[in-house]
Enzyme design. Structure first.
Site, short mmCIF file in Angstrom:
data_model
loop_
_atom_site.label_atom_id
_atom_site.label_comp_id
_atom_site.label_asym_id
_atom_site.label_seq_id
_atom_site.Cartn_x
_atom_site.Cartn_y
_atom_site.Cartn_z
CB CYS A 73 -0.78 -0.09 1.02
SG CYS A 73 -1.82 -1.43 1.27
CG ASN B 220 -6.84 -1.06 1.69
OD1 ASN B 220 -6.11 -0.52 0.82
ND2 ASN B 220 -6.09 -1.51 2.77
CG HIS C 255 -3.05 3.08 2.45
ND1 HIS C 255 -3.57 2.87 1.45
CD2 HIS C 255 -3.01 1.92 3.37
CE1 HIS C 255 -3.85 1.55 1.53
NE2 HIS C 255 -3.66 0.97 2.51
N1 ACO Z 1 -18.42 -8.38 10.26
C1 ACO Z 1 -19.12 -8.54 11.26
N2 ACO Z 1 -18.31 -9.09 12.16
C2 ACO Z 1 -16.79 -9.28 12.08
C3 ACO Z 1 -16.20 -8.74 10.75
C4 ACO Z 1 -17.07 -8.35 9.89
N3 ACO Z 1 -16.78 -7.99 8.67
N4 ACO Z 1 -15.04 -8.91 10.86
C5 ACO Z 1 -14.73 -9.27 12.22
N5 ACO Z 1 -15.84 -9.35 12.80
C6 ACO Z 1 -16.03 -9.73 14.25
C7 ACO Z 1 -14.86 -10.86 14.64
O1 ACO Z 1 -15.08 -12.21 14.52
C8 ACO Z 1 -14.99 -10.44 16.25
O2 ACO Z 1 -16.14 -10.98 16.56
P1 ACO Z 1 -15.97 -11.86 18.34
O3 ACO Z 1 -15.58 -10.67 19.24
O4 ACO Z 1 -17.07 -12.30 18.61
O5 ACO Z 1 -14.69 -12.59 18.53
C9 ACO Z 1 -15.31 -9.08 16.17
O6 ACO Z 1 -16.02 -8.53 14.91
C10 ACO Z 1 -14.13 -7.88 16.62
O7 ACO Z 1 -12.94 -8.50 15.60
P2 ACO Z 1 -11.60 -7.59 15.32
O8 ACO Z 1 -10.76 -8.27 14.54
O9 ACO Z 1 -11.30 -7.53 17.08
O10 ACO Z 1 -12.23 -6.20 15.27
P3 ACO Z 1 -11.60 -4.90 14.99
O11 ACO Z 1 -12.39 -3.83 15.69
O12 ACO Z 1 -10.04 -5.12 15.51
O13 ACO Z 1 -11.45 -4.57 13.43
C11 ACO Z 1 -10.11 -4.59 11.36
C12 ACO Z 1 -10.81 -5.48 12.49
C13 ACO Z 1 -11.07 -3.89 10.83
C14 ACO Z 1 -9.64 -5.79 10.43
C15 ACO Z 1 -8.89 -3.98 11.98
O14 ACO Z 1 -8.23 -4.72 12.68
C16 ACO Z 1 -8.23 -3.20 11.11
O15 ACO Z 1 -8.62 -2.20 10.29
N6 ACO Z 1 -6.78 -3.48 10.81
C17 ACO Z 1 -5.99 -2.96 10.18
C18 ACO Z 1 -6.20 -3.34 8.72
C19 ACO Z 1 -5.62 -2.78 7.72
O16 ACO Z 1 -5.06 -1.63 7.72
N7 ACO Z 1 -5.16 -3.37 6.47
C20 ACO Z 1 -4.58 -2.95 5.66
C21 ACO Z 1 -3.21 -2.47 5.99
S1 ACO Z 1 -2.11 -2.81 4.71
C22 ACO Z 1 -2.90 -2.91 3.22
O17 ACO Z 1 -3.61 -1.75 2.69
C23 ACO Z 1 -2.85 -4.09 2.02
#
Ligand code: ACO
Length: 343
Positions: A128, A300, A270
């Site tokens: 990215c 993204n 980004h």
């Molecule tokens: N819909 C509904 N529920 C979901 C989803 C979804 N799409 N995805 C995860 N959940 C649930 C999980 O199963 C979990 O449930 P549980 O508590 O019963 O176990 C709950 O939601 C919380 O999950 P987390 O993974 O803790 O959610 P978080 O608040 O951390 O958000 C996310 C997840 C959005 C992926 C976050 O961690 C994030 O943005 N990380 C960085 C991602 C990023 O920047 N990636 C790209 C960078 S590099 C590039 O761009 C290639």
């Protein structure tokens, strides 16, 4: 001597997919996706589209603008783009979703299709952060040789083809798209790309990975393939890294460029998660309004998010000549970095 941006362009597929569309197929909801990421929609490529298709469209739009045409007529656009394509010396295409693994590079395919005969062409993979790395690489290649004047820098991705559509933790995050910029070496002073800072922390290489298909883990003869190549991500780890990367990069750019918060007109981050940007804005004490966010519309698109944002801002008149812009990115590798640009 300056490296000026003289044209920008973007391209996204026709098919727009809402959070509700996804919720009809997997266990997720518009409310969860919006509240956890800020994403509302993403554009998804047709089965027949590869990275080069979107890259060529974005490139032609950027080339046409550089040649003085910014309208919507595709015949006029193509005519304008062809003329200037001949003058391009270097093409740098940033992607993690190339048309082919290994060779040929997608940049070479684009070079042929847009008619940039004779231009050097290569892909780079900085995930990215790819467009940020690409701008600095292209600028370096222009600066080092008196014979090179113009370059085309593209960030293009078809991430929908490397997503596990059954993994709700990743599939809701990504979209397809491409953005491009034509840059030119000029005699102007203190304008265009002033400086870039590029970083990597390879110890985090496992946090965001596409495990199959490379020489580490090739597909084997006779193997039954029950899943395509797909992105695996440790969301929490990437989130923590991303907030630190944005914060430290903006801080370092401001110090290196001797810039104060009030000097900055716009930060183009980004677009991976709106919460990452909100957290960075709070830590740095920089008002959220200074950050340009369009993640709601595109999700993204990896290396394409920053050039898509630049093109949107440029065409809508949001950017004014002389505006001071910081770009800042982070992604797989793990890579991060930013550019300082006087528009
Ligand atoms: N819909 C509904 N529920 C979901 C989803 C979804 N799409 N995805 C995860 N959940 C649930 C999980 O199963 C979990 O449930 P549980 O508590 O019963 O176990 C709950 O939601 C919380 O999950 P987390 O993974 O803790 O959610 P978080 O608040 O951390 O958000 C996310 C997840 C959005 C992926 C976050 O961690 C994030 O943005 N990380 C960085 C991602 C990023 O920047 N990636 C790209 C960078 S590099 C590039 O761009 C290639």
């Amino acid at each position: 001597m300056a490296i000026e941006i003289i044209g920008t362009g973007k391209a996204v597929p026709h098919k727009k997919v809402s959070n509700d569309d996804l919720a009809a197929r997997i266990d997720t909801s518009d409310e969860w996706i919006r509240s956890h990421t800020g994403i509302g929609y993403r554009y998804i490529a047709d089965e027949s589209d590869a990275c080069s298709n979107l890259a060529c469209e974005a490139a032609k739009n950027a080339l046409a603008m550089a040649a003085g045409y910014s309208g919507a007529d595709s015949t006029q656009r193509d005519r304008a783009a062809v003329g200037i394509a001949e003058t391009i010396d270097v093409i740098i295409l940033a992607t993690v979703t190339a048309d082919y693994y290994g060779t040929p590079s997608t940049a070479c395919i684009v070079q042929d299709r847009i008619g940039a005969h004779g231009a050097a062409a290569m892909d780079i993979n900085a995930a990215c952060t790819g467009f940020i790395y690409g701008l600095e690489t292209a600028a370096g290649l222009l600066n080092i040789s008196p014979h090179r004047k113009r370059a085309l820098v593209i960030g293009a991705e078809v991430l929908s083809k490397v997503i596990n559509w059954n993994d709700r933790a990743t599939c809701v995050l990504f979209g397809d798209g491409a953005g491009a910029a034509v840059i030119e070496k000029t005699d102007a002073d203190k304008t265009g790309l002033l400086m870039s800072l590029l970083f990597a922390d390879g110890s985090g290489n496992e946090s965001l990975v596409m495990r199959r298909g490379g020489t580490r883990n090739p597909f084997k003869k006779g193997e039954v393939i029950d899943a395509g190549i797909c992105i695996e991500m440790n969301g929490q780890e990437v989130y923590n890294f991303a907030v630190k990367a944005i914060t430290s990069t903006i801080d370092s750019l401001m110090k290196a460029g001797n810039i104060k918060i009030d000097d900055i007109d716009r930060i183009v981050p980004h677009q991976a998660n709106a919460r990452i940007v909100q957290a960075a804005s709070k830590r740095l004490g920089i008002p959220l309004e200074k950050f340009y966010l369009n993640i709601e519309e595109y999700a993204n698109t990896s290396s394409a998010t920053i050039p898509i944002a630049l093109d949107e801002m440029n065409r809508s008149g949001f950017l004014k000549k002389g505006d001071l812009i910081l770009t800042v990115g982070f992604g797989g590798g793990l890579t991060y970095g930013g550019n300082i640009i006087y528009w």
